[in-house]
Design a protein around this motif. Structure first.
Motif, PDB file in Angstrom:
ATOM      1  N   MET A   1       0.848  -1.201   0.000  1.00  0.00           N
ATOM      2  CA  MET A   1       0.000   0.000   0.000  1.00  0.00           C
ATOM      3  C   MET A   1       0.878   1.242   0.000  1.00  0.00           C
ATOM      4  O   MET A   1       1.878   1.322   0.717  1.00  0.00           O
ATOM      5  N   ALA A   2       0.511   2.230  -0.784  1.00  0.00           N
ATOM      6  CA  ALA A   2       1.326   3.425  -0.924  1.00  0.00           C
ATOM      7  C   ALA A   2       1.329   4.238   0.351  1.00  0.00           C
ATOM      8  O   ALA A   2       0.362   4.300   1.088  1.00  0.00           O
ATOM      9  N   ALA A   3       2.441   4.891   0.598  1.00  0.00           N
ATOM     10  CA  ALA A   3       2.516   5.809   1.721  1.00  0.00           C
ATOM     11  C   ALA A   3       1.777   7.075   1.375  1.00  0.00           C
ATOM     12  O   ALA A   3       1.570   7.403   0.206  1.00  0.00           O
ATOM     13  N   PRO A   4       1.341   7.856   2.381  1.00  0.00           N
ATOM     14  CA  PRO A   4       0.647   9.098   2.104  1.00  0.00           C
ATOM     15  C   PRO A   4       1.496  10.027   1.261  1.00  0.00           C
ATOM     16  O   PRO A   4       2.705  10.125   1.450  1.00  0.00           O
ATOM     17  N   LEU A   5       0.873  10.697   0.327  1.00  0.00           N
ATOM     18  CA  LEU A   5       1.562  11.643  -0.542  1.00  0.00           C
ATOM     19  C   LEU A   5       0.754  12.924  -0.649  1.00  0.00           C
ATOM     20  O   LEU A   5      -0.454  12.890  -0.795  1.00  0.00           O
ATOM     21  N   GLY A   6       1.427  14.034  -0.577  1.00  0.00           N
ATOM     22  CA  GLY A   6       0.758  15.301  -0.821  1.00  0.00           C
ATOM     23  C   GLY A   6      -0.424  15.560   0.060  1.00  0.00           C
ATOM     24  O   GLY A   6      -1.390  16.180  -0.365  1.00  0.00           O
ATOM     25  N   GLY A   7      -0.385  15.075   1.295  1.00  0.00           N
ATOM     26  CA  GLY A   7      -1.499  15.326   2.200  1.00  0.00           C
ATOM     27  C   GLY A   7      -2.635  14.345   2.048  1.00  0.00           C
ATOM     28  O   GLY A   7      -3.630  14.420   2.746  1.00  0.00           O
ATOM     29  N   ILE A   8      -2.499  13.384   1.153  1.00  0.00           N
ATOM     30  CA  ILE A   8      -3.537  12.379   0.947  1.00  0.00           C
ATOM     31  C   ILE A   8      -3.172  11.142   1.740  1.00  0.00           C
ATOM     32  O   ILE A   8      -2.074  10.602   1.611  1.00  0.00           O
ATOM     33  N   GLY A   9      -4.063  10.659   2.573  1.00  0.00           N
ATOM     34  CA  GLY A   9      -3.780   9.469   3.361  1.00  0.00           C
ATOM     35  C   GLY A   9      -3.695   8.243   2.494  1.00  0.00           C
ATOM     36  O   GLY A   9      -4.111   8.231   1.338  1.00  0.00           O
ATOM     37  N   ALA A  10      -3.142   7.187   3.043  1.00  0.00           N
ATOM     38  CA  ALA A  10      -3.054   5.931   2.303  1.00  0.00           C
ATOM     39  C   ALA A  10      -4.442   5.450   1.926  1.00  0.00           C
ATOM     40  O   ALA A  10      -5.368   5.543   2.716  1.00  0.00           O
ATOM     41  N   PRO A  11      -4.637   4.984   0.696  1.00  0.00           N
ATOM     42  CA  PRO A  11      -5.965   4.628   0.231  1.00  0.00           C
ATOM     43  C   PRO A  11      -6.485   3.343   0.859  1.00  0.00           C
ATOM     44  O   PRO A  11      -5.719   2.497   1.303  1.00  0.00           O
ATOM     45  N   HIS A  12      -7.788   3.197   0.883  1.00  0.00           N
ATOM     46  CA  HIS A  12      -8.379   1.924   1.274  1.00  0.00           C
ATOM     47  C   HIS A  12      -8.023   0.885   0.213  1.00  0.00           C
ATOM     48  O   HIS A  12      -7.743   1.216  -0.936  1.00  0.00           O
ATOM     49  N   ARG A  13      -8.062  -0.376   0.613  1.00  0.00           N
ATOM     50  CA  ARG A  13      -7.763  -1.391  -0.385  1.00  0.00           C
ATOM     51  C   ARG A  13      -8.857  -1.369  -1.442  1.00  0.00           C
ATOM     52  O   ARG A  13     -10.033  -1.099  -1.152  1.00  0.00           O
ATOM     53  N   PRO A  14      -8.508  -1.609  -2.698  1.00  0.00           N
ATOM     54  CA  PRO A  14      -9.502  -1.565  -3.764  1.00  0.00           C
ATOM     55  C   PRO A  14     -10.583  -2.615  -3.565  1.00  0.00           C
ATOM     56  O   PRO A  14     -10.318  -3.722  -3.090  1.00  0.00           O
ATOM     57  N   VAL A  15     -11.792  -2.273  -3.947  1.00  0.00           N
ATOM     58  CA  VAL A  15     -12.939  -3.150  -3.760  1.00  0.00           C
ATOM     59  C   VAL A  15     -12.862  -4.354  -4.693  1.00  0.00           C
ATOM     60  O   VAL A  15     -12.492  -4.232  -5.865  1.00  0.00           O
ATOM     61  N   LEU A  16     -13.201  -5.526  -4.146  1.00  0.00           N
ATOM     62  CA  LEU A  16     -13.274  -6.764  -4.931  1.00  0.00           C
ATOM     63  C   LEU A  16     -12.006  -6.986  -5.769  1.00  0.00           C
ATOM     64  O   LEU A  16     -12.064  -7.364  -6.945  1.00  0.00           O
TER      65      LEU A  16
ATOM     66  N   ALA B   1      -6.488  15.606  -8.671  1.00  0.00           N
ATOM     67  CA  ALA B   1      -5.784  15.292  -7.424  1.00  0.00           C
ATOM     68  C   ALA B   1      -5.499  13.797  -7.333  1.00  0.00           C
ATOM     69  O   ALA B   1      -4.415  13.378  -6.921  1.00  0.00           O
ATOM     70  N   ALA B   2      -6.478  12.975  -7.726  1.00  0.00           N
ATOM     71  CA  ALA B   2      -6.282  11.534  -7.712  1.00  0.00           C
ATOM     72  C   ALA B   2      -5.190  11.131  -8.696  1.00  0.00           C
ATOM     73  O   ALA B   2      -4.329  10.295  -8.390  1.00  0.00           O
ATOM     74  N   LEU B   3      -5.196  11.728  -9.878  1.00  0.00           N
ATOM     75  CA  LEU B   3      -4.190  11.383 -10.886  1.00  0.00           C
ATOM     76  C   LEU B   3      -2.792  11.780 -10.429  1.00  0.00           C
ATOM     77  O   LEU B   3      -1.816  11.056 -10.668  1.00  0.00           O
ATOM     78  N   ASP B   4      -2.675  12.925  -9.772  1.00  0.00           N
ATOM     79  CA  ASP B   4      -1.376  13.367  -9.278  1.00  0.00           C
ATOM     80  C   ASP B   4      -0.820  12.356  -8.278  1.00  0.00           C
ATOM     81  O   ASP B   4       0.357  11.982  -8.323  1.00  0.00           O
ATOM     82  N   TYR B   5      -1.685  11.905  -7.363  1.00  0.00           N
ATOM     83  CA  TYR B   5      -1.280  10.901  -6.385  1.00  0.00           C
ATOM     84  C   TYR B   5      -0.891   9.599  -7.073  1.00  0.00           C
ATOM     85  O   TYR B   5       0.150   9.000  -6.783  1.00  0.00           O
ATOM     86  N   THR B   6      -1.721   9.149  -8.002  1.00  0.00           N
ATOM     87  CA  THR B   6      -1.514   7.840  -8.616  1.00  0.00           C
ATOM     88  C   THR B   6      -0.278   7.812  -9.507  1.00  0.00           C
ATOM     89  O   THR B   6       0.431   6.801  -9.572  1.00  0.00           O
ATOM     90  N   ARG B   7       0.001   8.905 -10.186  1.00  0.00           N
ATOM     91  CA  ARG B   7       1.233   8.955 -10.992  1.00  0.00           C
ATOM     92  C   ARG B   7       2.460   8.731 -10.112  1.00  0.00           C
ATOM     93  O   ARG B   7       3.401   8.039 -10.503  1.00  0.00           O
ATOM     94  N   ARG B   8       2.454   9.311  -8.918  1.00  0.00           N
ATOM     95  CA  ARG B   8       3.585   9.128  -8.010  1.00  0.00           C
ATOM     96  C   ARG B   8       3.572   7.730  -7.387  1.00  0.00           C
ATOM     97  O   ARG B   8       4.626   7.102  -7.231  1.00  0.00           O
ATOM     98  N   ARG B   9       2.394   7.250  -7.066  1.00  0.00           N
ATOM     99  CA  ARG B   9       2.300   5.911  -6.478  1.00  0.00           C
ATOM    100  C   ARG B   9       2.824   4.842  -7.431  1.00  0.00           C
ATOM    101  O   ARG B   9       3.507   3.896  -7.017  1.00  0.00           O
ATOM    102  N   LEU B  10       2.513   4.995  -8.710  1.00  0.00           N
ATOM    103  CA  LEU B  10       2.864   3.966  -9.687  1.00  0.00           C
ATOM    104  C   LEU B  10       4.108   4.317 -10.499  1.00  0.00           C
ATOM    105  O   LEU B  10       4.436   3.621 -11.467  1.00  0.00           O
TER     106      LEU B  10
END
Length: 320
Positions: A1-16, A63-72
């Motif tokens: 699971m990704a660490a918090p980035l840019g003030g966004i907490g670590a995400p919940h695990r993806p559904v299903l 905001a989600a895309l900014d986080y995800t680009r860094r996460r991945l």
């Protein structure tokens, strides 16, 4: 699971997640499109399945895309993100020079980032501006809709999209409030107004404003518009033998998806007495889920937001 980035907490695990991977089978390698990439949980798992797998991720939320680009980012060029509505999958594939993905995923739920960011106005858990836009840079906010639309249209939105049977009463209170010089501008104001409108009624486990908030969110983001066309487009774009997986979170979405998948599996959706089929039914897919797949008790316990999720999947026929 990704660490918090840019003030966004670590995400919940993806559904299903495991069910999604089972139907997509990304270990085959090749291109997969995550049409609602959000915080990247599903995409990360897809990319981890094989070093030959690539993911093209779409999302409206910058905001989600900014986080995800860094996460991945560790996956390098195997992950590419584009700010776009999931309905634009055809356009995005053409503009990126991609063709024939082996799998397409659409998780239609509101992301944890959106629900948990007070300033986005999606939740009555926070007192915040009543916004609700997935792309906060464009379109009318929920507050603007409530303070500009006629009473009948507000009632229709809350009834049709929120499935709230007391929609007329709520709409009347909203219009009365703005006529008295007290327009609804915050989540707290709307939640309290709905509670007053519905009086001392007993409620089970959901807040009395839940359906009203759902209806407004769907209207603000036009979530149901073009959903059936998206299902058909995504399937047509697939490599023959490729899989399409979609996760919905309320009955309105699931109903549209179920009907469209049945039509594309060759089941006519026309009224029984119509002499000639006009719905365009064609045998393009094999449905892989006779009934929608839902989270088990363990997942719901760990992530209560998963409780209403329904997954449907199909495989594009080689001869379609």
């Amino acid at each position: 699971m990704a660490a918090p980035l840019g003030g966004i907490g670590a995400p919940h695990r993806p559904v299903l997640l495991q069910e999604t991977l089972k139907f997509l089978a990304p270990e085959r390698g090749g291109l997969f499109v995550d049409c609602t990439v959000g915080l990247g949980g599903h995409s990360e798992a897809i990319l981890k399945s094989s070093s030959e797998t690539r993911v093209l991720g779409l999302d409206l939320d910058p905001a989600a895309l900014d986080y995800t680009r860094r996460r991945l980012a560790p996956f390098g060029e195997r992950f590419r993100a584009v700010q776009a509505n999931f309905r634009q999958i055809d356009l995005v594939l053409r503009e990126t020079g991609e063709r024939y993905p082996l799998g397409v995923l659409a998780d239609l739920g509101v992301s944890s980032l959106q629900f948990d960011s007070a300033e986005r106005g999606f939740s009555f858990r926070f007192d915040a501006p009543l916004d609700m836009r997935m792309d906060p840079t464009t379109g009318a906010t929920a507050a603007e809709l409530l303070n500009q639309l006629p009473e009948s249209e507000i009632a229709r939105i809350i009834f049709e999209f929120g499935e709230e049977r007391h929609s007329r009463r709520i709409a009347r209170r909203i219009v009365e409030s703005r006529e008295q010089g007290k327009p609804i501008t915050t989540t707290k104001e709307l939640a309290e107004l709905v509670q007053r409108a519905l009086g001392g009624r007993k409620w089970n486990q959901i807040h009395p404003a839940t359906r009203t908030f759902q209806g407004l969110r769907i209207a603000v983001n036009r979530e149901l518009e073009g959903l059936a066309q998206f299902v058909e487009s995504a399937i047509d774009l697939l490599e023959p033998g490729g899989q399409f997986v979609v996760i919905s979170f309320h009955s309105l979405e699931d109903r549209i998806i179920k009907r469209e998948l049945r039509r594309l599996s060759g089941h006519c959706q026309c009224p029984p007495r119509l002499p000639v089929c006009s719905c365009g039914a064609r045998a393009a897919v094999e449905i892989l889920t006779r009934r929608p797949v839902t989270p088990d008790a363990k997942e719901v316990d760990e992530n209560p937001r998963a409780r209403s999720a329904k997954l449907r999947a199909c495989r594009k026929l080689v001869s379609s």
